[in-house]
Design an enzyme around this catalytic site. Structure first.
Site, PDB file in Angstrom:
ATOM      1  N   GLU A   1       8.158  -4.144   0.224  1.00 17.54           N
ATOM      2  CA  GLU A   1       6.819  -4.740   0.268  1.00 17.54           C
ATOM      3  C   GLU A   1       6.842  -6.101   0.970  1.00 17.54           C
ATOM      4  O   GLU A   1       5.887  -6.478   1.630  1.00 17.54           O
ATOM      5  CB  GLU A   1       6.252  -4.911  -1.147  1.00 17.54           C
ATOM      6  CG  GLU A   1       6.016  -3.599  -1.870  1.00 17.54           C
ATOM      7  CD  GLU A   1       5.282  -3.793  -3.193  1.00 17.54           C
ATOM      8  OE1 GLU A   1       5.903  -4.323  -4.133  1.00 17.54           O
ATOM      9  OE2 GLU A   1       4.106  -3.424  -3.283  1.00 17.54           O
TER      10      GLU A   1
ATOM     11  N   TYR B   1      -9.307   7.388   2.945  1.00 12.71           N
ATOM     12  CA  TYR B   1     -10.611   7.026   3.501  1.00 12.71           C
ATOM     13  C   TYR B   1     -10.515   6.843   5.021  1.00 12.71           C
ATOM     14  O   TYR B   1     -11.374   7.290   5.771  1.00 12.71           O
ATOM     15  CB  TYR B   1     -11.099   5.760   2.800  1.00 12.71           C
ATOM     16  CG  TYR B   1     -12.411   5.208   3.296  1.00 12.71           C
ATOM     17  CD1 TYR B   1     -13.565   5.993   3.317  1.00 12.71           C
ATOM     18  CD2 TYR B   1     -12.503   3.886   3.725  1.00 12.71           C
ATOM     19  CE1 TYR B   1     -14.776   5.471   3.765  1.00 12.71           C
ATOM     20  CE2 TYR B   1     -13.702   3.356   4.166  1.00 12.71           C
ATOM     21  CZ  TYR B   1     -14.840   4.151   4.194  1.00 12.71           C
ATOM     22  OH  TYR B   1     -16.022   3.625   4.634  1.00 12.71           O
TER      23      TYR B   1
ATOM     24  N   GLU C   1      -0.551  -7.217  -1.621  1.00  9.95           N
ATOM     25  CA  GLU C   1       0.913  -7.184  -1.471  1.00  9.95           C
ATOM     26  C   GLU C   1       1.529  -8.548  -1.735  1.00  9.95           C
ATOM     27  O   GLU C   1       2.626  -8.645  -2.285  1.00  9.95           O
ATOM     28  CB  GLU C   1       1.339  -6.686  -0.089  1.00  9.95           C
ATOM     29  CG  GLU C   1       0.938  -5.246   0.257  1.00  9.95           C
ATOM     30  CD  GLU C   1       1.390  -4.195  -0.736  1.00  9.95           C
ATOM     31  OE1 GLU C   1       2.286  -4.461  -1.564  1.00  9.95           O
ATOM     32  OE2 GLU C   1       0.823  -3.084  -0.704  1.00  9.95           O
TER      33      GLU C   1
ATOM     34  N   GLU D   1      -1.579   0.165  -5.964  1.00  9.32           N
ATOM     35  CA  GLU D   1      -0.969   1.112  -5.015  1.00  9.32           C
ATOM     36  C   GLU D   1      -1.853   2.355  -4.895  1.00  9.32           C
ATOM     37  O   GLU D   1      -1.948   2.952  -3.817  1.00  9.32           O
ATOM     38  CB  GLU D   1       0.452   1.496  -5.431  1.00  9.32           C
ATOM     39  CG  GLU D   1       1.442   0.321  -5.530  1.00  9.32           C
ATOM     40  CD  GLU D   1       1.466  -0.598  -4.309  1.00  9.32           C
ATOM     41  OE1 GLU D   1       0.985  -0.195  -3.235  1.00  9.32           O
ATOM     42  OE2 GLU D   1       1.954  -1.740  -4.451  1.00  9.32           O
TER      43      GLU D   1
ATOM     44  N   HIS E   1      -4.580   1.463  -2.545  1.00 12.04           N
ATOM     45  CA  HIS E   1      -4.088   1.478  -1.162  1.00 12.04           C
ATOM     46  C   HIS E   1      -3.959   2.911  -0.648  1.00 12.04           C
ATOM     47  O   HIS E   1      -4.331   3.212   0.490  1.00 12.04           O
ATOM     48  CB  HIS E   1      -2.738   0.761  -1.057  1.00 12.04           C
ATOM     49  CG  HIS E   1      -2.812  -0.677  -1.490  1.00 12.04           C
ATOM     50  ND1 HIS E   1      -1.700  -1.450  -1.717  1.00 12.04           N
ATOM     51  CD2 HIS E   1      -3.883  -1.478  -1.740  1.00 12.04           C
ATOM     52  CE1 HIS E   1      -2.089  -2.662  -2.085  1.00 12.04           C
ATOM     53  NE2 HIS E   1      -3.409  -2.704  -2.115  1.00 12.04           N
TER      54      HIS E   1
ATOM     55  N   GLU F   1       3.021   3.767   0.005  1.00 15.49           N
ATOM     56  CA  GLU F   1       2.236   3.379  -1.171  1.00 15.49           C
ATOM     57  C   GLU F   1       2.595   4.267  -2.368  1.00 15.49           C
ATOM     58  O   GLU F   1       2.710   3.794  -3.494  1.00 15.49           O
ATOM     59  CB  GLU F   1       0.725   3.488  -0.906  1.00 15.49           C
ATOM     60  CG  GLU F   1       0.203   2.695   0.275  1.00 15.49           C
ATOM     61  CD  GLU F   1       0.262   1.182   0.102  1.00 15.49           C
ATOM     62  OE1 GLU F   1       0.728   0.699  -0.950  1.00 15.49           O
ATOM     63  OE2 GLU F   1      -0.161   0.480   1.032  1.00 15.49           O
TER      64      GLU F   1
HETATM   65 MN    MN Z   1       2.343  -3.139  -3.187  1.00 18.09          MN
HETATM   66 FE    FE Z   2       0.494  -1.301  -1.504  1.00 23.09          FE
END
Ligand code: MN
Ligand code: FE
Length: 361
Positions: A201, A138, A235, A129, A132, A98
């Site tokens: 990706e 988390y 994505e 990103e 993510h 990411e």
């Molecule tokens: Mn992405």
């Molecule tokens: Fe991502």
């Protein structure tokens, strides 16, 4: 002469001659370079539409409950070592990936493109990103994983290191002030957009996406599964964004599109697929939890061909079918009636009501 433009439900009065000039000056690269964010008139309507779609998909990691995941993570009976390893690989790989994608958008692609609406949607892409990356933090904190252990995986797991090197290789020399009037440099940028959007990706994320969703399907790690489904939805927009960007770049700069260049890209996809298959075998050293490495490898072949077709290149195989039709169902989060309940719906509402106060503009 004044003309009324209708954009995203808003009306704008523009001076027609100036609007025509501004429109003509817009290009993916080598267009009018402006620090002011003059979006109108939109030349790349798809980019603005995609920006709005991405924004309406907004989610926050902390809204996803992790109690069940933690219970399973701590339990000796509910979970096998193989399942634990898949989760570690997922968190380890994506923690690096990411960041690499976000860095490439901010320091390469968004710097080099010139049209403001492209910069706008790329800014949102970079922000996603960040979301993510934050979702991985988390997960790490919820499960009580040592972050150094995840970081060490970037170096110590050979198949992760090689996947990362494959993408950073096409990014590190492409920074601001690159002379984009030269065909070879334009090709370097096109290659970067292809590798990041379609190989990384678009293909190399899908081995783990499949494995983690497959665990979620067996009610294992429901919280992580849900976050990965939100991520996957993001994505798919990123893949579309980079695919459109790539195609318009080629359209506007046909000198890029030589036979030699095309076969270079197909070779890169071939390499990406091999790296992903090695990685999958690392994630699934034994066929466990109803998952087989071979099936995931043929899934990657299938996905890679879809990506190649999307940008007008020859496929690596022909006539492949999706070995995991259930995965396509699970990936299409919109099909689920109740999925937008709660906060996500609220984000959508508030973004619809507060159109004028979009800070990003
Ligand atoms: Mn992405
Ligand atoms: Fe991502």
């Amino acid at each position: 002469m004044e003309k009324i433009y209708d954009i995203g439900g808003k009306k704008f009065v523009l001076d027609e001659a100036k609007a025509v000039q501004a429109y003509q000056d817009k290009q993916v690269i080598n267009g009018r370079d402006t620090m002011t964010f003059n979006l109108l008139p939109l030349k790349y309507q798809w980019a603005y539409d995609l920006y709005r779609k991405m924004k309406s998909n907004h989610w926050e990691p902390e809204d996803v409950p992790m109690q069940k995941d933690l219970e399973q993570w701590k339990s000796d009976t509910e979970l096998s070592d193989a399942e634990r390893w898949i989760i570690m690989m997922g968190i380890g790989y994506f923690s690096a990936a990411e960041g690499i994608v976000g860095d490439n958008i901010q320091h390469v692609v968004r710097e080099l493109v010139t049209a403001p609406e492209l910069k706008l949607v790329l800014g949102r892409h970079a922000h996603e990103e960040n979301i993510h990356a934050d979702s991985l933090l988390y997960m790490i904190s919820s499960l009580g994983i040592n972050p150094h252990e995840c970081e060490a995986m970037f170096e110590q797991v050979d198949t992760i290191r090689r996947k990362n090197e494959f993408v950073t290789e096409v990014s590190k020399n492409l920074r601001r002030d690159l002379d984009l009037t030269q065909t070879s440099n334009k090709q370097e940028l096109a290659k970067n957009i292809f590798v990041f959007g379609q190989c990384m990706e678009g293909t190399q994320f899908y081995g783990l996406f499949g494995m983690i969703l497959s665990l979620a399907r067996q009610n294992k790690f429901p919280g992580i599964g849900q976050m990965f489904r939100y991520t996957l939805r993001d994505e798919s927009n990123h893949i579309e964004l980079f695919r459109n960007l790539f195609r318009v770049l080629i359209d506007e700069n046909p000198d890029i599109w030589t036979e030699q260049f095309k076969s270079q890209l197909v070779e890169l996809m071939k390499e990406a697929v091999e790296l992903e298959k090695d990685f999958i075998r690392d994630c699934l050293p034994v066929n466990s939890v109803g998952l087989s490495a071979d099936e995931f490898c043929s899934y990657i072949d299938y996905i890679a061909d879809r990506r190649l077709i999307g940008v007008g290149l020859e496929v690596l195989h022909s006539g492949l079918e999706n070995p995991f039709p259930w995965l396509a169902e699970m990936m299409d989060v919109k099909k689920e009636q109740n999925f937008f309940e709660g906060r996500v719906t609220e984000y959508q509402k508030s973004s619809a009501l507060a159109e004028v106060s979009d800070d990003e503009l």
